[in-house]
Design a protein around this motif. Structure first.
Motif, short mmCIF file in Angstrom:
data_model
loop_
_atom_site.label_atom_id
_atom_site.label_comp_id
_atom_site.label_asym_id
_atom_site.label_seq_id
_atom_site.Cartn_x
_atom_site.Cartn_y
_atom_site.Cartn_z
N THR A 61 0.83 -1.21 0.00
CA THR A 61 0.00 0.00 0.00
C THR A 61 0.87 1.26 0.00
OG1 THR A 61 -1.80 -1.11 1.16
CG2 THR A 61 -1.76 1.29 1.29
N ILE A 62 0.47 2.26 -0.79
CA ILE A 62 1.15 3.56 -0.74
C ILE A 62 0.25 4.53 0.02
CG2 ILE A 62 2.42 3.17 -2.88
CD1 ILE A 62 0.49 5.02 -4.29
N ASP A 63 0.88 5.44 0.77
CA ASP A 63 0.13 6.34 1.64
C ASP A 63 -0.12 7.71 1.02
OD1 ASP A 63 0.00 4.43 3.68
OD2 ASP A 63 2.00 4.99 4.39
N SER A 64 0.61 8.04 -0.04
CA SER A 64 0.41 9.34 -0.68
C SER A 64 1.01 9.28 -2.08
CB SER A 64 1.07 10.46 0.13
OG SER A 64 2.46 10.27 0.20
N TRP A 65 0.64 10.24 -2.90
CA TRP A 65 1.22 10.31 -4.24
C TRP A 65 1.37 11.77 -4.68
CZ3 TRP A 65 -2.41 12.78 -7.17
CH2 TRP A 65 -3.75 12.59 -6.84
N THR A 66 2.41 12.00 -5.45
CA THR A 66 2.70 13.31 -6.02
C THR A 66 3.00 13.14 -7.50
OG1 THR A 66 3.61 14.13 -3.93
CG2 THR A 66 4.18 15.34 -5.93
N LEU A 67 2.22 13.80 -8.34
CA LEU A 67 2.34 13.69 -9.78
C LEU A 67 2.86 15.01 -10.35
CD1 LEU A 67 1.67 12.08 -12.44
CD2 LEU A 67 -0.60 13.11 -12.32
N GLU A 68 3.85 14.93 -11.26
CA GLU A 68 4.42 16.12 -11.86
C GLU A 68 4.42 15.99 -13.38
OE1 GLU A 68 8.11 17.59 -9.88
OE2 GLU A 68 7.98 15.68 -8.80
N TRP A 69 4.21 17.11 -14.07
CA TRP A 69 4.32 17.13 -15.52
C TRP A 69 4.58 18.56 -15.99
CZ3 TRP A 69 -0.35 17.16 -13.01
CH2 TRP A 69 -1.28 18.13 -13.39
N ASP A 70 4.93 18.67 -17.27
CA ASP A 70 5.16 19.98 -17.88
C ASP A 70 4.14 20.22 -18.98
OD1 ASP A 70 7.58 20.70 -16.44
OD2 ASP A 70 8.54 19.10 -17.58
N PHE A 71 3.65 21.45 -19.05
CA PHE A 71 2.82 21.89 -20.18
C PHE A 71 3.65 22.86 -21.03
CE2 PHE A 71 -1.58 21.19 -18.17
CZ PHE A 71 -1.86 20.13 -19.05
#
Length: 607
Positions: A61-71
């Motif tokens: 199980t993962i407790d958190s997530w952070t997603l990054e991208w560029d526009f």
């Protein structure tokens, strides 16, 4: 509360056909722990709707997530839901909310956003690794550091220290947050903040960053008041003066926390109920996350005069309330759950009161805003009776629910409830054990308004908030004095009862008779809802022409309205003092004039 409309203003997802899949993700490799995929769900030329789906492809199980991208330049997110989305130029970061960060193996969660421009995302990273699984993150964000402790407090400085966060690849540094804004980044577990103002209250928290540049959750907060300066402002009088601040008011009503300052109201109240949190699946939940803690305020819009930054852990109403409390330390803020719209969820909550209470404390004590709230208010309309929906939980359900809340929150938190004022024989006050429940509550907000209104389209016209009964009242027991008397007869102490004041009027049209008791053809026109209008409008558009039973009424043209004025509020406040009640509360701030005319009347009447 009777009316709780929300204007979501572009925050609700559109249920439209999927289109424009962007291939940023491929089937994950066996060792990969988390992946992310993007879909453009709608494109209307000048803008679009996008959706990200985060999936746990690992075995733990993962407790958190952070997603990054560029526009690409010219493409940006304009609003988002089910995630906290921030940016630095063309680089965008989405973090989970309090309720969707935990993902079991194989589980997934989606969040959406509206955007402008025509570009597609690139450079996608999830929890520090590639979104397509080509590289294994092998890492999770760090844990929350311990809540800071303060020492060596002077006129202009304070030393902070905290226990270290943990991370599988090591902690790189810590961000120190003052009133929600980063003021320093340090490698150790202590920091001395300087350049502070004398006799001023500040709130501090810390957040860890690991060697993969992932940030973890914010720690709990500590309040610190520097020495020197004038004495801390005292509450205005010994009576409670409480107002409701509506979460959705920041939209169509354009009413913000700073309005409490500019109107002068903040200096004249003791408590704020922030409404409303939702009750879903038997649990407390934040309703509109954008308004609550994501909306960015510019310097001129904020209480502190400081603009929110893109990487600030807390924004929105919650951060503005934090700033308000720093400016007016005597104010206490309670998180109110339910209301007219969300009371249907209490029936399920009543089936497991302990679980409900635990969920509420988790929301109220969320580390991002734990220092904002001093208690919880329950607005169940109505236990074992009918409101927007009908409840059949039984007469003991309400008492059991508030007993569980008190047990969970303890004596350091305020626990209160807004309740019906229907004192008719066999009416709503007789449907639940309000007398037995009172021992667990600090006070009741008795909703002594909305007795009569244009839901009875043809009348008879009657004041919606009469203080006392009068000859010709349409229904006995529908007045404030009767409600207070019945609650006291049930064993509720007078000091635990607050009289309710509506900062609005209720009205009919097609009325020829000036005195109450006339016939009508339907509800009078209102700015937001037929049959309802704010005091700030009515005082000019339809001035009071008479008083009855301690409140005012007005007949103008064919419209007939009833509402409270500063004069009738003065009468009611004298009555509150004569009865030994705990004070008064009102619904709600935005109905008052820009200079806080009605709040001033409550304050002066109870002082």
């Amino acid at each position: 509360m009777r009316f709780t409309h929300r204007v979501a203003a572009g925050l609700a997802a559109l249920t439209l056909p999927l289109a424009g899949l962007v291939a940023l993700a491929t089937p994950a490799q066996a060792a990969t722990s988390v992946t992310a995929t993007y879909v453009k769900t709608q494109d209307w030329g000048s803008g679009f709707e996008g959706k990200w789906t985060v999936k746990n492809t690992g075995t733990t199980t993962i407790d958190s997530w952070t997603l990054e991208w560029d526009f690409p330049s010219g493409t940006k997110v304009t609003s988002a839901w089910d995630a906290t989305v921030t940016n630095s130029g063309d680089h965008w970061i989405a973090r989970n909310t309090a309720w969707n960060g935990t993902l079991a193996p194989g589980a997934s969660v989606s969040f959406g956003f509206n955007g402008s421009g025509s570009g597609s995302p690139s450079g996608c990273k999830i929890n520090g690794g590639s979104c397509d699984g080509s590289s294994v993150p092998g890492d999770t964000p760090p844990s929350a550091p311990g809540t800071p402790t303060a020492s060596n407090v002077t006129d202009t400085s304070v030393r902070l220290s905290w226990t270290a966060a943990t991370d599988d690849k090591g902690i790189k540094n810590y961000d120190v947050l003052r009133d929600g804004v980063r003021v320093a980044t340090v490698t150790g577990t202590s920091y001395t903040d300087t350049g502070l103002s004398k006799g001023t209250e500040y709130s501090y928290a810390v957040q860890a960053r690991d060697t993969a540049d992932q940030t973890g959750p914010v720690s709990g907060s500590v309040r610190v008041r520097t020495t020197g300066g004038s004495e801390e402002p005292q509450p205005p009088g010994d009576k409670i003066k409480l107002g409701y601040f509506t979460e959705w008011g920041v939209y169509g009503r354009d009413y913000h926390v700073k309005n409490l300052v500019t109107s002068g109201s903040a200096a004249k109240i003791t408590h704020i109920n922030y409404g409303f949190g939702n009750v879903k699946n038997g649990q407390c939940a934040v309703d509109d996350t954008f308004a609550a803690y994501e909306k960015a305020y510019t310097a001129d819009q904020s209480v502190s005069g400081t603009a929110d930054t893109w990487d600030q852990p807390l924004r929105g109403n919650f951060n503005q309330l934090r700033q308000l409390k720093a400016k007016y330390p005597h104010i206490k803020v309670l998180y109110s759950f339910g209301g007219w719209t969300y009371s249907g969820g209490f029936a399920q909550a009543a089936q497991n009161p302990a679980a409900f209470a635990r969920s509420c404390k988790q929301v109220v004590e969320d580390p991002r805003w734990a220092d904002v709230f001093d208690g919880i208010d329950i607005d169940w309309e109505y236990p074992n009776a009918c409101g927007l929906t009908c409840d059949s939980s039984g007469p003991a359900a309400f008492r059991n629910l508030v007993q569980a809340l008190r047990a969970e929150f303890g004596e350091d938190y305020l626990v209160t409830a807004a309740i019906t004022a229907d004192a008719s024989d066999g009416g709503k006050l007789d449907a639940a054990d309000y007398g037995g429940a009172a021992q667990y509550l600090d006070w009741y907000n008795v909703m002594t308004y909305d007795y009569f209104g244009a839901w009875d389209r043809t009348g008879p016209t009657a004041p919606h908030s009469p203080l006392t009964s009068y000859n010709g009242i349409p229904k006995q027991g529908f007045d404030s004095a009767s409600a207070i008397a019945k609650l006291r007869a049930k064993g509720v102490p007078a000091h635990k009862l607050l009289l309710g004041i509506g900062f609005y009027g209720r009205g009919w049209t097609g009325v020829t008779q000036s005195a109450p008791g006339g016939t009508a053809t339907g509800p009078a026109p209102g700015t937001y809802e037929a049959g309802v209008e704010d005091y700030k409008v009515l005082k000019n558009s339809c001035p009071a022409t008479g008083t009855i039973a301690g409140t005012a009424y007005a007949h103008c043209g064919t419209n007939w309205w009833s509402y409270d004025t500063p004069a009738t509020i003065g009468t009611k406040m004298n009555w509150v003092k004569s009865q030994g009640l705990g004070g008064a509360f009102f619904w709600e701030f935005s109905g008052d004039t820009s200079n806080g005319e009605l709040v001033s009347a409550i304050n002066s009447g109870l002082s």
